[in-house]
Enzyme design. Structure first.
Site, PDB file in Angstrom:
ATOM      1  N   HIS A 141       0.834  -1.202   0.000  1.00 61.36           N
ATOM      2  CA  HIS A 141       0.000   0.000   0.000  1.00 61.36           C
ATOM      3  C   HIS A 141       0.870   1.254   0.000  1.00 61.36           C
ATOM      4  O   HIS A 141       0.651   2.175  -0.796  1.00 61.36           O
ATOM      5  CB  HIS A 141      -0.935  -0.001   1.218  1.00 61.36           C
ATOM      6  N   ARG A 150       3.977  10.591  -5.317  1.00 63.16           N
ATOM      7  CA  ARG A 150       5.281  11.237  -5.240  1.00 63.16           C
ATOM      8  C   ARG A 150       6.186  10.827  -6.379  1.00 63.16           C
ATOM      9  O   ARG A 150       6.277  11.519  -7.394  1.00 63.16           O
ATOM     10  CB  ARG A 150       5.939  10.948  -3.880  1.00 63.16           C
ATOM     11  N   LYS A 261      -9.813  12.027   6.917  1.00 62.65           N
ATOM     12  CA  LYS A 261      -9.963  10.715   7.564  1.00 62.65           C
ATOM     13  C   LYS A 261     -10.862  10.749   8.787  1.00 62.65           C
ATOM     14  O   LYS A 261     -11.403   9.713   9.166  1.00 62.65           O
ATOM     15  CB  LYS A 261      -8.581  10.229   8.035  1.00 62.65           C
TER      16      LYS A 261
HETATM   17 MN    MN Z   1      -5.987   4.219   7.041  1.00 63.15          MN
END
Ligand code: MN
Length: 423
Positions: A141, A150, A261
């Site tokens: 991930h 990036r 988040k």
């Molecule tokens: Mn997460």
């Protein structure tokens, strides 16, 4: 071996072959039914075993756990009694449910009182989460995200192979499976624009994760070693760390995720104990370079848990979009906990530590839409003819997980969440 894990055990309760909840599992949760208050339950087959009623009827009296603990809003007080007590409780429940034990089996009236259909009860947050940390422990991930955002040649930042990277998330917005998720609004910036816009996120995503629940705290100033770490873990849940990728991209430098988040994370209702997961331990990926001494560990610390994510459009058919496995995690839970406390940070009972998105080595094992559709460049075809780059309003995201070995399947049930339009 923990006796309650014996693959040969059979129960008098009807349990289908593909059930997540055989007698070897016995996960703990909090439920209500009708007008009754919260109680602790244990899943067995399609049923919930009501521990509050079971204790009232005297079946748990030898354990000497006060009735109020079984009638708690959360599992925290039970967990605080300590590992020997939860172990003894799981062992006693296992004994009561065995087909060879007539105590409860032959008392039809008591059976009717203590066994309720899972479909007839309401599940609630199993623990009061005081603090929540999200790690970033899947190498695949981190590599995928680094490649996209990036530099493909330096996808992993120099610290990643030395530190189980994480950030402090928000506990108040962790919600139980089935809770609707409101599409977040926030600042985003269009490519080549020099000023941000404000509005609903257009790149709403899931993150396939698992979280462990801290079962034993440590005093401020003290650390937990990798050797002791698993004694500080009560169990695990499935965890969907909802993420707004467009908000994340604009805000995350330099301090990491914030509003992208913290609007919601969803958890599955049953905490599968680390005890029940013992038979599924497996070796993790080889760690190269060698970690610093405080992160070294002995034995197998990863767990072989199959994971699946499906998307179900409103009134549509669900489609599986990801198949991954918890065993792919580069940094294991013992290392995460050792790292989290190495500076003296005090963990508390009920704290949740999520793994970070669990992506595997193959494209179908990527644990987020960001990776599965490679930032939207490879949309996923849905059964109704539509396609998905990210998550649409009305979509329900469903995560499932189970471990299987020697004919025993230890499952987690589901964590689901439906996305509602922004207000
Ligand atoms: Mn997460």
């Amino acid at each position: 071996m923990i006796e309650a894990n014996d693959p040969n055990l059979k129960t008098w309760v009807e349990v289908l072959d593909d059930s997540d909840f055989p007698i070897q599992n016995l996960p703990f949760g909090i439920f209500t039914s009708g007008d009754n208050g919260s109680r602790i339950g244990v899943a067995i087959g399609e049923n919930v075993l009501d521990l509050a009623t079971l204790n009232k009827l005297g079946y748990l009296s030898k354990l000497d756990i006060s009735q109020s603990i079984f009638e708690s809003k959360y599992l925290n007080d039970l967990i605080a009694l300590g590992q020997p007590v939860w172990r003894a409780l799981r062992q006693r429940i296992s004994e009561l449910l065995r087909d060879s034990n007539p105590e409860l089996r032959d008392n039809m009236e008591d059976r009717r009182l203590v066994l309720l259909g899972q479909s007839a009860v309401q599940m609630h947050m199993p623990v009061k989460v005081n603090d929540y940390t999200d790690f970033y422990s899947s190498k695949e991930h981190a590599t995928n995200v680094g490649t996209m955002f990036r530099d493909p040649d330096n996808a992993l930042l120099p610290n990643w192979l030395h530190i189980p990277v994480g950030y402090h998330g928000r506990a108040s917005s962790i919600v139980i499976s089935g809770t609707d998720i409101r599409r977040p609004k926030g600042q985003t910036i269009a490519p080549d624009a020099d000023k941000p816009n404000f509005g609903p996120s257009r790149l709403l995503d899931f993150e396939l994760e698992m979280a462990f629940v801290v079962g034993k705290g440590n005093v401020l100033g003290n650390s937990v070693s990798t050797k002791d770490a698993e004694d500080h873990i009560f169990g695990m849940v499935l965890f969907n760390d909802w993420s707004a990728r467009d908000i994340q991209k604009w805000e995350y430098v330099p301090l990491g995720p914030f509003l992208a988040k913290n609007f919601a994370s969803s958890v599955s209702p049953w905490i599968v104990t680390l005890d029940a997961l013992q038979p599924f331990k497996t070796a993790g990926p080889i760690q190269d370079p060698e970690p610093l001494p405080y992160l070294k560990f002995e034995g197998e610390k990863n767990y072989d848990i199959n994971l699946e994510v499906a998307i179900k459009p409103e009134n549509g058919e669900e489609k599986a979009v990801c198949n991954s496995n918890f065993k792919y995690m580069y940094w294991n839970m013992a290392q995460q906990l050792a790292h989290h406390t190495v500076n003296g940070c005090n963990m508390q009972i009920g704290d949740m530590c999520a793994s970070g998105t669990i992506s595997g080595p193959t494209p179908e094992s990527y644990g987020s839409m960001l990776e599965l559709t490679w930032r939207g460049s490879k949309p996923i075809a849905m059964p109704d003819g539509s396609e998905r780059k990210f998550i649409n309003d009305g979509d329900t995201v469903i995560m499932r997980g189970y471990a299987e070995k020697n004919g025993v399947r230890i499952g987690f049930g589901e964590v689901t969440g439906k996305v509602l339009p922004a207000t």
